[in-house]
Design an enzyme around this catalytic site. Structure first.
Site, PDB file in Angstrom:
ATOM      1  N   THR A  51       0.839  -1.209   0.000  1.00 46.81           N
ATOM      2  CA  THR A  51       0.000   0.000   0.000  1.00 46.81           C
ATOM      3  C   THR A  51       0.872   1.256   0.000  1.00 46.81           C
ATOM      4  O   THR A  51       0.644   2.181  -0.792  1.00 46.81           O
ATOM      5  CB  THR A  51      -0.935  -0.006   1.225  1.00 46.81           C
ATOM      6  OG1 THR A  51      -1.705  -1.210   1.190  1.00 46.81           O
ATOM      7  CG2 THR A  51      -1.868   1.189   1.221  1.00 46.81           C
ATOM      8  N   ASN A 128      -5.086  -9.416  -8.033  1.00 45.98           N
ATOM      9  CA  ASN A 128      -5.128 -10.099  -6.742  1.00 45.98           C
ATOM     10  C   ASN A 128      -6.363 -10.963  -6.562  1.00 45.98           C
ATOM     11  O   ASN A 128      -6.381 -11.834  -5.706  1.00 45.98           O
ATOM     12  CB  ASN A 128      -5.036  -9.077  -5.603  1.00 45.98           C
ATOM     13  CG  ASN A 128      -5.966  -7.918  -5.796  1.00 45.98           C
ATOM     14  OD1 ASN A 128      -5.851  -7.167  -6.754  1.00 45.98           O
ATOM     15  ND2 ASN A 128      -6.922  -7.779  -4.906  1.00 45.98           N
ATOM     16  N   CYS A 302     -19.030  -8.488   1.838  1.00 43.52           N
ATOM     17  CA  CYS A 302     -20.300  -8.566   2.550  1.00 43.52           C
ATOM     18  C   CYS A 302     -20.380  -7.407   3.526  1.00 43.52           C
ATOM     19  O   CYS A 302     -19.641  -7.355   4.498  1.00 43.52           O
ATOM     20  CB  CYS A 302     -20.399  -9.884   3.300  1.00 43.52           C
ATOM     21  SG  CYS A 302     -22.001 -10.124   4.036  1.00 43.52           S
TER      22      CYS A 302
HETATM   23  N1  PLP Z   1      -1.509  -4.560  -4.354  1.00 40.76           N
HETATM   24  C1  PLP Z   1      -1.998  -5.794  -4.521  1.00 40.76           C
HETATM   25  C2  PLP Z   1      -2.222  -6.317  -5.897  1.00 40.76           C
HETATM   26  C3  PLP Z   1      -2.312  -6.587  -3.416  1.00 40.76           C
HETATM   27  O1  PLP Z   1      -2.822  -7.800  -3.582  1.00 40.76           O
HETATM   28  C4  PLP Z   1      -2.102  -6.059  -2.112  1.00 40.76           C
HETATM   29  C5  PLP Z   1      -2.440  -6.833  -0.906  1.00 40.76           C
HETATM   30  O2  PLP Z   1      -3.320  -7.645  -0.899  1.00 40.76           O
HETATM   31  C6  PLP Z   1      -1.578  -4.763  -2.008  1.00 40.76           C
HETATM   32  C7  PLP Z   1      -1.285  -4.053  -3.142  1.00 40.76           C
HETATM   33  C8  PLP Z   1      -1.332  -4.139  -0.671  1.00 40.76           C
HETATM   34  O3  PLP Z   1      -0.165  -4.668  -0.087  1.00 40.76           O
HETATM   35  P1  PLP Z   1       0.074  -4.578   1.477  1.00 40.76           P
HETATM   36  O4  PLP Z   1      -0.933  -5.478   2.115  1.00 40.76           O
HETATM   37  O5  PLP Z   1       1.489  -5.049   1.675  1.00 40.76           O
HETATM   38  O6  PLP Z   1      -0.091  -3.157   1.879  1.00 40.76           O
END
Ligand code: PLP
Length: 358
Positions: A51, A128, A302
């Site tokens: 993030t 993801n 949900c």
């Molecule tokens: N980007 C993608 C594609 C992710 O799957 C995730 C986490 O699930 C993130 C960013 C965020 O990463 P973090 O949980 O290390 O902040």
């Protein structure tokens, strides 16, 4: 990581010998991360995870290029971390365009026509939710021709498919430790040498002035180890997982001929299966599987009892009644064929149980 909590406790910025031992551990991790994505260690900036890496890349690049335009483009299927950074820019008066995806979940490179004033495009490596791989290299080539910077969220893909920072041709690439078997709360942004970046945290010059704050030594060391682990036997592991995925999907189709595997016509990560069993709502299916010791995530959110379809599946044009039945199953390096068979058995029972609740 354990020595970093006791013996190797010093601050990596300290000049004394203990500090320098800690510094050496940080620099070794930097090399491990760089090796995973074929970048130079000097291009690695440690962050608190995906993030932060996404925010640093997107906001940092946009702010640095503000004089050239106040517009960015992001794919419609990006993670919340990327959409969130886009919202910060929107609040600051920027325009954020969303690039549509086809039914296979991919952005069509030929349709990529950035509006005038666009300074950055953000395109994830692998989704993801579905595992669908985006044509990052092609998009990056087009963006470069138009003088546009490119950010790639490689959080889901790194350690699962080969990632080559140079051949992708992007300016910024983000990885996160916990998606590769490492600790939560550690990650890295890879910044191409010479690419503009305005820091989010200004401090005492940490990370070449790009990310102020005392380094999270255990997290960084854990990220480094995870990166090395992720790079090891990558091709053979991907092949093994792809065979397991095939086994799982054959089992799914045997359970329900109308099961929809999202993104199955696109290149995908070998470890991810996102499936809807029409009639078996995600939340019901998740609970039925959980009761059988199988942990999956719901493809639908949900909120106070109402199931909302995932924006990713909606962007792919999946009808609402199918999208609210999506669950994501993920496998990893320790997953065995026997476990896949056990999951298929649990799915068979759980789909029947969830269907009866609908
Ligand atoms: N980007 C993608 C594609 C992710 O799957 C995730 C986490 O699930 C993130 C960013 C965020 O990463 P973090 O949980 O290390 O902040």
């Amino acid at each position: 990581m354990q020595p970093c909590l006791a013996d190797l406790y010093a601050n990596p910025s300290s000049v004394h010998r203990e500090g320098q031992r800690a510094r050496a551990a940080v620099e070794r991790a930097r090399e491990q991360v760089a090796a995973l994505v074929h970048a130079h260690p000097n291009e690695v900036v440690f962050t608190s995870g995906g993030t932060e890496g996404d925010h640093l890349a997107i906001l940092g690049a946009a702010w640095a290029r503000r004089a050239d335009g106040t517009r960015i483009a992001i794919s419609a299927v990006e993670h919340h971390a990327v959409h969130g950074a886009g919202e910060v820019l929107t609040d600051q008066g920027w325009a954020v365009d969303h690039l549509p995806v086809g039914p296979d979940g991919r952005v069509e490179p030929d349709a990529f026509a950035p509006a005038a004033g666009t300074v950055l495009v953000s395109m994830m490596l692998a989704n993801n939710e579905t595992g669908v791989l985006q044509p990052v290299e092609q998009i990056a080539r087009r963006a470069r021709e138009a003088g546009i910077l490119v950010h790639c969220d490689a959080v889901q893909g790194a350690g699962k498919v080969a990632v080559d920072f140079r051949s992708l041709g992007v300016d910024y690439l983000v990885v996160s430790a916990h998606k590769m078997g490492g600790p939560k709360g550690a990650g890295a942004l890879i910044v191409r040498r010479g690419a503009p970046l305005s820091p989010l945290f200004r401090g005492s010059g940490h990370e070449r002035g790009l990310r102020g704050g005392t380094e999270n030594l255990p997290g960084i060391v854990g990220l480094g180890a995870a990166a090395e682990w992720g790079a090891r036997d990558l091709a053979t592991e991907a092949e093994r997982l792809a065979a397991l995925r095939q086994r799982l999907e054959a089992g799914i189709r045997a359970i329900a001929a109308d099961a929809v595997i999202h993104g199955d016509r696109a290149p995908r990560l070998p470890n991810t299966v996102n499936v809807s069993f029409p009639g078996a709502r995600s939340d019901h299916l998740l609970m039925a599987l959980d009761a059988r010791g199988i942990a999956v995530s719901a493809g639908a959110a949900c909120a106070s009892g109402a199931v909302e379809p995932s924006p990713v599946l909606s962007a792919m044009g999946v009808p609402r009644e199918v999208a609210v039945c999506a669950v994501r199953l993920s496998m990893g390096r320790t997953t065995t064929a026997a476990e896949v068979d056990a999951v298929i058995g649990a799915l068979r029972e759980s789909v029947a149980a969830a269907g009866a609740l609908a």
